[in-house]
Design a protein around this motif. Sequence first.
Motif, PDB file in Angstrom:
ATOM      1  N   ALA A 144       0.856  -1.189   0.000  1.00 53.01           N
ATOM      2  CA  ALA A 144       0.000   0.000   0.000  1.00 53.01           C
ATOM      3  C   ALA A 144       0.883   1.227   0.000  1.00 53.01           C
ATOM      4  O   ALA A 144       2.029   1.199   0.466  1.00 53.01           O
ATOM      5  CB  ALA A 144      -0.917  -0.008   1.217  1.00 53.01           C
ATOM      6  N   ALA A 145       0.333   2.339  -0.518  1.00 49.67           N
ATOM      7  CA  ALA A 145       1.124   3.554  -0.670  1.00 49.67           C
ATOM      8  C   ALA A 145       1.392   4.234   0.669  1.00 49.67           C
ATOM      9  O   ALA A 145       2.484   4.770   0.894  1.00 49.67           O
ATOM     10  CB  ALA A 145       0.402   4.513  -1.617  1.00 49.67           C
ATOM     11  N   ASP A 146       0.401   4.253   1.568  1.00 48.88           N
ATOM     12  CA  ASP A 146       0.539   4.907   2.865  1.00 48.88           C
ATOM     13  C   ASP A 146      -0.465   4.286   3.825  1.00 48.88           C
ATOM     14  O   ASP A 146      -1.174   3.336   3.474  1.00 48.88           O
ATOM     15  CB  ASP A 146       0.330   6.419   2.750  1.00 48.88           C
ATOM     16  N   ASN A 147      -0.559   4.838   5.021  1.00 51.01           N
ATOM     17  CA  ASN A 147      -1.421   4.228   6.036  1.00 51.01           C
ATOM     18  C   ASN A 147      -2.901   4.306   5.654  1.00 51.01           C
ATOM     19  O   ASN A 147      -3.659   3.359   5.901  1.00 51.01           O
ATOM     20  CB  ASN A 147      -1.196   4.906   7.391  1.00 51.01           C
ATOM     21  N   ASP A 148      -3.325   5.426   5.074  1.00 48.96           N
ATOM     22  CA  ASP A 148      -4.726   5.523   4.641  1.00 48.96           C
ATOM     23  C   ASP A 148      -5.010   4.493   3.558  1.00 48.96           C
ATOM     24  O   ASP A 148      -6.059   3.836   3.564  1.00 48.96           O
ATOM     25  CB  ASP A 148      -5.023   6.929   4.119  1.00 48.96           C
ATOM     26  N   ASP A 149      -4.107   4.367   2.617  1.00 55.90           N
ATOM     27  CA  ASP A 149      -4.265   3.379   1.548  1.00 55.90           C
ATOM     28  C   ASP A 149      -4.250   1.971   2.127  1.00 55.90           C
ATOM     29  O   ASP A 149      -4.991   1.091   1.669  1.00 55.90           O
ATOM     30  CB  ASP A 149      -3.150   3.550   0.521  1.00 55.90           C
ATOM     31  N   ALA A 150      -3.431   1.761   3.150  1.00 56.44           N
ATOM     32  CA  ALA A 150      -3.348   0.435   3.773  1.00 56.44           C
ATOM     33  C   ALA A 150      -4.687   0.022   4.366  1.00 56.44           C
ATOM     34  O   ALA A 150      -5.068  -1.154   4.297  1.00 56.44           O
ATOM     35  CB  ALA A 150      -2.264   0.422   4.847  1.00 56.44           C
ATOM     36  N   ARG A 151      -5.422   0.980   4.939  1.00 52.36           N
ATOM     37  CA  ARG A 151      -6.739   0.655   5.497  1.00 52.36           C
ATOM     38  C   ARG A 151      -7.707   0.238   4.394  1.00 52.36           C
ATOM     39  O   ARG A 151      -8.505  -0.690   4.566  1.00 52.36           O
ATOM     40  CB  ARG A 151      -7.282   1.846   6.279  1.00 52.36           C
TER      41      ARG A 151
END
Length: 506
Positions: free
Chosen positions: A160-167
């Motif tokens: 995932a690109a970042d933590n928001d994307d990871a969610r």
Amino acid sequence: MQFAVQTANPAKAETDCVVVPVFRDGDLLPAAGKLDDASERLIGQLIERGDFDAHLANVLMVPFAPGLCAARLMLVGLGERAECREAGFLKALDAASEALMKLPADDAVITFADVPLPGRGSDWKARKVLEAITRAGYRFERFMSSPAPAPRLQKLTLTAADNDDARRVDAGAREGLALGEGINYTRTLANLPGNVCTPRYLAAEAEALADESGGMLTAEILDEDALTTLGAGSLLSVGRGSVEPTRLIVMHYRGADNPDEAPHVLVGKGITFDSGGISLKPGAGMDEMKFDMGGAASVFGTAKAILGLRPEMNLVFIVAAAENMPGSAATKPGDIVTTLKGLTVEVLNTDAEGRLALCDALTYAERFEPASVVDIATLTGAAIIGLGHHASGLLANDDGVARAMLDAGETAQDRAWQLPLWDEYQQQLDSNFADLANIGGKPAGTITAGCFLSRFTEAYPWAHLDIAGTAWHSGDNKGATGRPVGLLTQYLLDRQNEADAAPDER
């Protein structure tokens, strides 16, 4: 299958294999670029030298990649960047999944969430990754004396690109895993031979699902005595020629806060073997008539997917289960049966038995005052002639339900195509001796089958899916596909999302 999501540089991932999608043109995708930088431009050099042509679904396994912590590097072609759409994405993903299952690998990292798709977010892509991997790991070898070794892959990590994307990736992957397991469950039920998967077997499966659900699902089984008392003469007529008793299976999923919230209902045709009855089918290919319970199998698979996702809604799953055989007590052409609704049906062809089973199940669904009803059936060979093996046939008495089904099919990439349900077709079912006949002649066979069912669905919004062309493959790849679990599950999730978005009118 276990899964995890990471935002770290994939070049540092210690894994048995890292899977990288690549376009034929333009720059490398972000994850591929990081792997390329860490490996002294290995990916770029392979492309430039012609050692890897990134045409769609082409796979190259690199057994050792310097600078990477992964034991292997798998490159997967996406074709031309401008032509990349859902179908191409899924074809490349399936190729990667099949290749992964052949490796002596316990875990892998996959970077398909990087792929740009118009209108599709990372949650959708992650869902498709887990669904594809779960499907690729499926094996049906229950009756093999020497089954092949099972795939070793046990854990998949998505980038995932970042933590928001990871969610978003995590949420999509959870949906994909539940869907994949539901699809595989459907495949197993449909692949079972008719001497194992009988109406009583399906009833036992319903009870087992309920027992494993932690109280979220309950099962009720109506045997032949109960069906006789009820007046389900049409369903009972289908199984008269078999020693296997008929069953009506009803499963309740209660996830809504309000127990009285109107449920959505799925109804599956469960003809566990269809000989055609007295109107006997040709012998060639008759073994595939064990798949005639594909509609029922998809209802079970959708129930399993729902139990994995636990949406806050009420659902009812109904299966009309019978075996259609030409025994001495079998229904004969010209017989007249009385349905649960009270309508009489002249049985002109005993091989048009699915609608005779479904009509009583559809009438039974009225008692739940449903928000919508969808029936699923391998109903007509005419559906294959009209639509081939790519799309399921859709008919409906409600434009909203029809559009919702078509939209769900596009999202799930498990598509349907709507056929007309005009009054002009109804006259083909006229009978000289009963309220209606069970066939309407050769013209528009899929439509007249839908017209027959529509006579029993006037009390609620309804859609019919004819999956005769999509429920299984023939030939060297013979076996159940698991369709339309993806479409059905998406339809139900969309109904839940609509309910959540609607203003509170209390």
